[in-house]
Write a protein that holds these residues in place. Structure first.
Motif, mmCIF file in Angstrom:
data_model
loop_
_atom_site.group_PDB
_atom_site.id
_atom_site.type_symbol
_atom_site.label_atom_id
_atom_site.label_comp_id
_atom_site.label_asym_id
_atom_site.label_seq_id
_atom_site.Cartn_x
_atom_site.Cartn_y
_atom_site.Cartn_z
ATOM 1 N N GLY A 1 -2.416 -0.188 -48.535
ATOM 2 C CA GLY A 1 -2.753 0.430 -46.992
ATOM 3 C C GLY A 1 -3.984 -0.266 -46.381
ATOM 4 N N LEU A 2 -3.701 -0.747 -45.331
ATOM 5 C CA LEU A 2 -4.796 -1.406 -44.641
ATOM 6 C C LEU A 2 -5.391 -0.707 -43.415
ATOM 7 N N LEU A 3 -6.726 -0.968 -43.122
ATOM 8 C CA LEU A 3 -7.195 -0.315 -41.934
ATOM 9 C C LEU A 3 -7.939 -1.276 -41.132
ATOM 10 N N ARG A 4 -7.788 -1.314 -39.679
ATOM 11 C CA ARG A 4 -8.519 -2.259 -38.860
ATOM 12 C C ARG A 4 -9.990 -1.802 -38.772
ATOM 13 N N THR A 5 -10.950 -2.422 -39.197
ATOM 14 C CA THR A 5 -12.453 -2.205 -39.044
ATOM 15 C C THR A 5 -13.059 -3.243 -38.045
ATOM 16 N N ASP A 6 -14.475 -2.888 -37.866
ATOM 17 C CA ASP A 6 -15.258 -3.861 -36.930
ATOM 18 C C ASP A 6 -15.142 -5.156 -37.472
ATOM 19 N N VAL A 7 -15.038 -5.531 -38.670
ATOM 20 C CA VAL A 7 -14.828 -6.779 -39.325
ATOM 21 C C VAL A 7 -13.550 -7.534 -39.518
ATOM 22 N N GLY A 8 -12.646 -6.791 -39.058
ATOM 23 C CA GLY A 8 -11.236 -7.169 -38.965
ATOM 24 C C GLY A 8 -10.297 -6.293 -40.061
ATOM 25 N N TRP A 9 -9.033 -6.510 -40.405
ATOM 26 C CA TRP A 9 -8.451 -5.826 -41.081
ATOM 27 C C TRP A 9 -8.751 -5.788 -42.605
ATOM 28 N N ARG A 10 -8.865 -4.781 -43.399
ATOM 29 C CA ARG A 10 -9.515 -4.626 -44.799
ATOM 30 C C ARG A 10 -8.300 -3.848 -45.257
ATOM 31 N N ILE A 11 -8.480 -3.822 -46.774
ATOM 32 C CA ILE A 11 -7.558 -3.162 -47.614
ATOM 33 C C ILE A 11 -8.358 -1.555 -47.857
ATOM 34 N N ARG A 12 -7.583 -0.609 -47.679
ATOM 35 C CA ARG A 12 -8.129 0.743 -47.979
ATOM 36 C C ARG A 12 -7.807 1.016 -49.394
ATOM 37 N N THR A 13 -6.328 0.678 -49.511
ATOM 38 C CA THR A 13 -5.734 1.263 -50.975
ATOM 39 C C THR A 13 -4.944 0.222 -51.364
ATOM 40 N N VAL A 14 -4.830 -0.247 -52.681
ATOM 41 C CA VAL A 14 -3.760 -0.841 -53.165
ATOM 42 C C VAL A 14 -3.311 -0.411 -54.510
ATOM 43 N N THR A 15 -2.098 -0.390 -54.678
ATOM 44 C CA THR A 15 -1.365 0.047 -55.864
ATOM 45 C C THR A 15 -0.512 -0.914 -56.577
ATOM 46 N N VAL A 16 -0.626 -1.018 -57.699
ATOM 47 C CA VAL A 16 0.325 -1.969 -58.581
ATOM 48 C C VAL A 16 1.349 -1.195 -59.081
ATOM 49 N N HIS A 17 2.486 -1.579 -58.704
ATOM 50 C CA HIS A 17 3.669 -0.985 -59.463
ATOM 51 C C HIS A 17 4.334 -2.126 -60.364
ATOM 52 N N GLU A 18 3.825 -2.216 -61.576
ATOM 53 C CA GLU A 18 4.447 -3.090 -62.306
ATOM 54 C C GLU A 18 5.913 -2.962 -62.859
ATOM 55 N N LYS A 19 6.897 -3.944 -62.991
ATOM 56 C CA LYS A 19 8.402 -3.467 -63.289
ATOM 57 C C LYS A 19 8.554 -4.193 -64.452
ATOM 58 N N TRP A 20 8.018 -5.278 -64.934
ATOM 59 C CA TRP A 20 8.282 -5.837 -66.213
ATOM 60 C C TRP A 20 7.022 -6.865 -66.535
ATOM 61 N N ARG A 21 7.269 -7.250 -67.913
ATOM 62 C CA ARG A 21 6.266 -7.998 -68.215
ATOM 63 C C ARG A 21 6.823 -8.909 -69.445
ATOM 64 N N SER A 22 6.406 -10.223 -69.817
ATOM 65 C CA SER A 22 6.690 -11.228 -70.778
ATOM 66 C C SER A 22 5.775 -11.784 -71.303
ATOM 67 N N LEU A 23 5.755 -11.968 -72.590
ATOM 68 C CA LEU A 23 4.957 -13.011 -73.402
ATOM 69 C C LEU A 23 5.901 -14.077 -74.065
ATOM 70 N N SER A 24 5.450 -15.355 -73.665
ATOM 71 C CA SER A 24 6.047 -16.444 -74.377
ATOM 72 C C SER A 24 5.431 -17.430 -74.799
ATOM 73 N N GLY A 25 6.046 -18.298 -75.751
ATOM 74 C CA GLY A 25 5.308 -19.476 -76.144
ATOM 75 C C GLY A 25 5.380 -20.447 -75.259
ATOM 76 N N SER A 26 4.442 -21.323 -75.166
ATOM 77 C CA SER A 26 4.405 -22.400 -74.454
ATOM 78 C C SER A 26 4.618 -23.810 -74.992
ATOM 79 N N LEU A 27 5.167 -24.749 -74.315
ATOM 80 C CA LEU A 27 5.801 -25.964 -75.045
ATOM 81 C C LEU A 27 4.523 -26.990 -74.685
ATOM 82 N N ALA A 28 4.030 -27.635 -75.551
ATOM 83 C CA ALA A 28 3.139 -28.731 -75.452
ATOM 84 C C ALA A 28 3.716 -29.842 -74.400
ATOM 85 N N PRO A 29 2.902 -30.423 -73.788
ATOM 86 C CA PRO A 29 3.162 -31.235 -72.837
ATOM 87 C C PRO A 29 3.573 -32.828 -73.585
ATOM 88 N N SER A 30 4.436 -33.123 -72.960
ATOM 89 C CA SER A 30 5.255 -34.456 -73.481
ATOM 90 C C SER A 30 4.490 -35.718 -73.258
#
Length: 164
Positions: free
Chosen positions: A135-164
């Motif tokens: 949710g943004l609001l126009r202010t004297d210094v320009g547009w600013r965020i009034r609210t932000v809500t994160v709606h996480e849908k998924w997450r994953s943890l995975s191993g990484s490959l070493a560079p070749s």
């Protein structure tokens, strides 16, 4: 809609887009003052769906600064932005809502390479995805965020490959 109003609307859209991009860059770079500066004085953020906190921009910036230490490499992508600019009978208003999807790949902290160079390339990766509601609001210094809500849908943890 007159040409002048159409131009003002496009300028608002570009300015709002710059704020949303600035949000991603601030989090990825760990620029917590820049993060706070993107919000209105009463701005709030809600990361609870991603296991985080809800609070003022300053409180959440502090929490992010501590939490993001676990992830020395971050690349925040915010895509599929849908902007609803307040319409005052054909003229743009001072409020806007943005819904945008995110993909957030991060590398967990690993052992430092010899001499303290780059983090260990074999450290696991943590990736999450979901949707932001801004949710943004126009202010004297320009547009600013009034609210932000994160709606996480998924997450994953995975191993990484070493560079070749």
């Amino acid at each position: 809609m007159t040409q002048r109003v159409a131009l003002a609307t496009v300028m608002d859209q570009l300015s709002i887009d710059a704020v949303i991009t600035g949000y991603a860059v601030a989090v990825d770079d760990g620029s917590w003052q820049d993060y706070r500066d993107l919000f209105t004085p009463d701005g709030r953020a809600d990361y609870r769906s991603a296991g985080g906190v809800e609070g003022s921009a300053a409180e959440v910036a502090h929490w992010l600064a501590e939490t993001m230490r676990l992830f020395p490499v971050r690349q925040h992508l915010i895509v599929n932005r849908r902007l609803d600019l307040q319409d005052l009978g054909g003229y743009p208003g001072d409020r806007a809502d943005v819904r945008a999807d995110y993909l957030n790949p991060m590398r967990l902290e690993g052992k430092q390479a010899a001499g303290g160079a780059a983090p260990d390339a074999t450290a696991p990766n943590f990736t999450s995805g979901g949707r932001y509601a801004f949710g943004l609001l126009r202010t004297d210094v320009g547009w600013r965020i009034r609210t932000v809500t994160v709606h996480e849908k998924w997450r994953s943890l995975s191993g990484s490959l070493a560079p070749s």
